[in-house]
Design a protein around this motif. Structure first.
Motif, short mmCIF file in Angstrom:
data_model
loop_
_atom_site.label_atom_id
_atom_site.label_comp_id
_atom_site.label_asym_id
_atom_site.label_seq_id
_atom_site.Cartn_x
_atom_site.Cartn_y
_atom_site.Cartn_z
N ASP A 144 41.69 20.86 -18.72
CA ASP A 144 42.97 20.83 -19.44
C ASP A 144 43.99 21.79 -18.82
O ASP A 144 45.17 21.44 -18.66
N SER A 145 43.53 22.99 -18.47
CA SER A 145 44.45 23.97 -17.89
C SER A 145 44.97 23.54 -16.53
O SER A 145 46.05 23.97 -16.11
N CYS A 146 44.23 22.67 -15.85
CA CYS A 146 44.65 22.18 -14.53
C CYS A 146 45.35 20.83 -14.61
O CYS A 146 45.75 20.26 -13.58
N GLY A 147 45.49 20.29 -15.84
CA GLY A 147 46.14 19.01 -16.00
C GLY A 147 45.29 17.84 -15.57
O GLY A 147 45.82 16.75 -15.26
N LEU A 148 43.96 17.99 -15.60
CA LEU A 148 43.05 16.92 -15.20
C LEU A 148 42.48 16.24 -16.43
O LEU A 148 42.27 16.86 -17.47
N THR A 149 42.21 14.95 -16.31
CA THR A 149 41.68 14.17 -17.42
C THR A 149 40.15 14.23 -17.44
O THR A 149 39.51 14.10 -16.39
N PHE A 150 39.59 14.42 -18.60
CA PHE A 150 38.14 14.47 -18.74
C PHE A 150 37.56 13.07 -18.54
O PHE A 150 38.00 12.10 -19.15
N ASP A 151 36.56 12.96 -17.68
CA ASP A 151 35.88 11.69 -17.40
C ASP A 151 34.40 11.87 -17.72
O ASP A 151 33.70 12.59 -17.00
N PRO A 152 33.89 11.24 -18.78
CA PRO A 152 32.48 11.42 -19.14
C PRO A 152 31.51 10.97 -18.05
O PRO A 152 30.36 11.42 -18.02
N ASP A 153 31.97 10.09 -17.14
CA ASP A 153 31.11 9.64 -16.05
C ASP A 153 30.86 10.75 -15.03
O ASP A 153 29.98 10.61 -14.18
N LEU A 154 31.63 11.83 -15.11
CA LEU A 154 31.44 12.94 -14.19
C LEU A 154 30.58 14.06 -14.80
O LEU A 154 30.44 15.12 -14.20
N VAL A 155 30.02 13.80 -15.96
CA VAL A 155 29.14 14.77 -16.60
C VAL A 155 27.70 14.27 -16.48
O VAL A 155 27.37 13.18 -16.96
N PHE A 156 26.86 15.05 -15.82
CA PHE A 156 25.48 14.67 -15.58
C PHE A 156 24.55 15.63 -16.32
O PHE A 156 24.71 16.85 -16.20
N GLN A 157 23.60 15.07 -17.06
CA GLN A 157 22.63 15.89 -17.78
C GLN A 157 21.25 15.70 -17.17
O GLN A 157 20.81 14.56 -16.94
N SER A 158 20.59 16.81 -16.90
CA SER A 158 19.28 16.74 -16.28
C SER A 158 18.56 18.07 -16.46
O SER A 158 19.13 19.04 -16.93
N ASP A 159 17.31 18.11 -16.03
CA ASP A 159 16.52 19.33 -16.05
C ASP A 159 17.16 20.36 -15.14
O ASP A 159 17.70 20.03 -14.08
N GLY A 160 17.08 21.65 -15.54
CA GLY A 160 17.75 22.71 -14.78
C GLY A 160 16.96 23.25 -13.62
O GLY A 160 17.19 24.38 -13.21
N GLN A 161 16.05 22.47 -13.08
CA GLN A 161 15.24 22.91 -11.96
C GLN A 161 15.57 22.10 -10.70
O GLN A 161 16.50 21.29 -10.70
N GLU A 162 14.80 22.30 -9.64
CA GLU A 162 15.06 21.63 -8.37
C GLU A 162 15.07 20.11 -8.52
O GLU A 162 15.93 19.42 -7.96
N ALA A 163 14.09 19.58 -9.29
CA ALA A 163 13.99 18.13 -9.46
C ALA A 163 15.23 17.58 -10.15
O ALA A 163 15.69 16.47 -9.83
N GLY A 164 15.79 18.34 -11.08
CA GLY A 164 17.00 17.90 -11.76
C GLY A 164 18.17 17.80 -10.80
O GLY A 164 18.98 16.87 -10.87
N GLY A 165 18.29 18.77 -9.88
CA GLY A 165 19.36 18.72 -8.89
C GLY A 165 19.20 17.54 -7.95
O GLY A 165 20.19 16.90 -7.56
N TYR A 166 17.97 17.21 -7.58
CA TYR A 166 17.71 16.07 -6.71
C TYR A 166 18.12 14.77 -7.42
O TYR A 166 18.76 13.90 -6.83
N GLU A 167 17.76 14.67 -8.70
CA GLU A 167 18.11 13.49 -9.48
C GLU A 167 19.63 13.33 -9.59
O GLU A 167 20.17 12.22 -9.44
N ILE A 168 20.32 14.42 -9.85
CA ILE A 168 21.77 14.36 -9.96
C ILE A 168 22.39 13.96 -8.63
O ILE A 168 23.38 13.21 -8.58
N GLY A 169 21.82 14.46 -7.53
CA GLY A 169 22.32 14.06 -6.21
C GLY A 169 22.23 12.55 -6.03
O GLY A 169 23.17 11.92 -5.50
N SER A 170 21.14 11.95 -6.45
CA SER A 170 20.98 10.49 -6.34
C SER A 170 22.01 9.77 -7.19
O SER A 170 22.59 8.76 -6.76
N ARG A 171 22.25 10.27 -8.39
CA ARG A 171 23.23 9.63 -9.27
C ARG A 171 24.64 9.75 -8.72
O ARG A 171 25.46 8.84 -8.86
N ILE A 172 24.95 10.88 -8.09
CA ILE A 172 26.26 11.04 -7.47
C ILE A 172 26.45 10.05 -6.33
O ILE A 172 27.51 9.43 -6.17
N LEU A 173 25.40 9.88 -5.52
CA LEU A 173 25.48 8.95 -4.38
C LEU A 173 25.68 7.51 -4.85
O LEU A 173 26.26 6.70 -4.12
#
Length: 345
Positions: A210-239
Motif C-alpha cells: 500500500d505504501s508503495c502504491g502496489l496492488t495486492f495479488d493473492p496469487d503472489l502469496v505462497f504458503q508452505s513449510d518454513g524449511q528447505e523443502a518448503g523453499g524448494y516447493e515454492i520455487g517450483s510454484r513460482i516457475l
C-alpha cells in the motif's frame, strides 16, 4: 555434604537468612548473599530439593514448551538455542532451572498444555508457536499458572506477558526496499494462516504494498513449510506461475536453501532472476551465493528479556522486576547481502 542448618551454624546466621540468600530473595544484602554462596560452595552444600518442593509447593524449574514438529524453530536452525541461552542467563541469577517440555508429534497444543498444567511439574511456563486465536492464553490465566509467551495472539489480554519479533516491520521494510530497487511483482512466502507470525507477516507485506502504491495479488502469496523443502516447493510454484514475480520475501530464512536449489535446477540465478530477502539471519545465509539479504535479531537478548518478564510473574521476584515491560516487540537490523540487487531493465 552439608545441609542448610549446618551451613547456618558455620556462618552464625539464621537458617531463614541462609535460605533467602540461596534463593535470591531481595531482602538479603549483597555482602551476606556472597558469604552464603561462597560458604555453600566451599562446604559442598546440596539442597534437599524434594523436601523443599513439598514444603513450599515449588519445584525451582521453569518449562519451555516446544514442538517436535519440523516447525519447531519457525524455520530457523539457530533461533531457539540462542533464545534458550538468554532465558537461562536470566533464570540462573535466582537459582531457577529451565527444562524443555517437548510436545510429541501429532498431539494438539492445547491438550499437551492441559496435561503439563495438571501435573504441575514446573512453577511457570513459556509457550511458543502462538496462533491468531490461541485458547492457551485464557486457559493459563484461569489456571493460575504463571506464564509468558514468545509470540502474540488476538486472545492475549493486557495483563498477559509476551515478547515477539517485529514481523510486520520486517515484511514492510523488505517490500519497500525491493520497490525502491525497481521491483513491482513482489511475492511473499509464509506459513499457514492460523500461525500468528504468518498473519503479522502478511499484514506487514500488504502495508508495504500500500505504501508503495502496489496492488495486492493473492496469487503472489505462497504458503508452505518454513524449511528447505518448503523453499524448494515454492520455487517450483513460482516457475509454473503465468506472471512470475521478480522478487520474493521469505518468512523463514531456511526456505532460501531449497529455493536457491530449485532456481539453479531451472538454470536461473538467485538475485539476478529472482531477488530474495529473508526474514531472519542464520549461518547458512552467509555461505549461499549470492549472500542472502536478511534481518538480524538479537535472540539471546530476546530470551533474557523473556526470562525477566517471567520472573516478574513469580511472587518471590515480582518487586525486583516490577519495571519490566509486560509486552514487547523486538527490533531488528538489516543485514546487507547480494540476493536483492536492483532490477535490471
Amino acid at each position: 555434604m552439608k545441609g542448610i542448618r549446618q551451613l547456618a551454624d558455620h556462618l552464625s546466621i539464621s537458617t531463614g537468612t541462609v535460605s533467602r540468600a540461596l534463593n535470591g530473595k531481595a531482602d538479603v544484602n549483597a555482602e551476606t548473599r556472597k558469604r552464603v554462596l561462597e560458604a555453600a560452595e566451599k562446604l559442598g552444600y546440596v539442597p534437599n530439593q524434594a523436601g523443599r518442593s513439598l514444603r513450599q509447593g515449588v519445584t525451582g524449574t521453569v518449562g519451555l514448551i516446544l514442538s517436535q514438529d519440523a516447525s519447531i524453530g519457525a524455520g530457523s536452525e539457530n533461533f531457539f538455542p540462542r533464545v534458550i541461552d538468554g532465558l537461562q542467563q536470566a533464570l540462573s541469577r535466582h537459582g531457577l532451572d529451565l527444562v524443555l517440555l517437548l510436545r510429541p508429534r501429532g498431539e494438539k497444543q492445547d491438550e499437551f498444555l492441559r496435561r503439563m498444567v495438571a501435573r504441575r511439574i514446573v512453577d511457570a511456563l513459556i509457550i511458543t508457536s502462538t496462533r491468531v486465536y490461541d485458547p492457551r492464553f485464557p486457559f493459563l490465566t484461569k489456571s493460575g499458572m504463571p506464564f509468558v509467551a514468545l509470540g502474540r495472539s488476538e486472545t492475549s489480554r493486557p495483563e498477559n506477558r509476551w515478547a515477539d519479533l517485529d514481523f510486520e516491520g520486517i515484511a514492510e521494510r523488505a517490500v519497500t526496499r525491493l520497490f525502491e530497487r525497481g521491483h513491482r511483482q513482489i511475492a511473499l512466502a509464509g506459513p499457514r494462516p492460523d500461525a500468528n507470525l504468518g498473519a503479522l507477516f502478511l499484514k506487514g507485506y500488504r502495508r508495504g504494498l500500500d505504501s508503495c502504491g502496489l496492488t495486492f495479488d493473492p496469487d503472489l502469496v505462497f504458503q508452505s513449510d518454513g524449511q528447505e523443502a518448503g523453499g524448494y516447493e515454492i520455487g517450483s510454484r513460482i516457475l509454473e506461475s503465468k506472471h512470475r514475480p521478480s522478487a520474493i520475501v521469505l518468512n523463514a530464512e531456511m526456505m532460501s536453501i531449497g529455493l536457491y536449489r530449485r532456481l539453479g535446477e531451472a538454470g536461473l540465478t538467485p538475485g539476478k532472476d529472482l531477488a530474495i530477502i529473508a526474514e531472519r539471519e542464520s549461518p547458512v545465509g552467509r555461505f549461499l551465493s549470492p549472500r542472502l539479504t536478511c534481518f538480524r535479531i538479537d535472540a539471546a537478548a530476546l530470551g533474557c528479556s523473556l526470562g525477566e518478564m517471567l520472573l516478574s510473574t513469580l511472587p518471590a521476584f515480582a518487586e525486583q522486576y516490577a519495571d519490566v515491560p509486560r509486552q514487547q516487540i523486538w527490533p531488528f537490523d538489516l543485514v546487507e547481502g547480494e540476493s536483492d540487487p536492483p532490477l535490471q531493465a
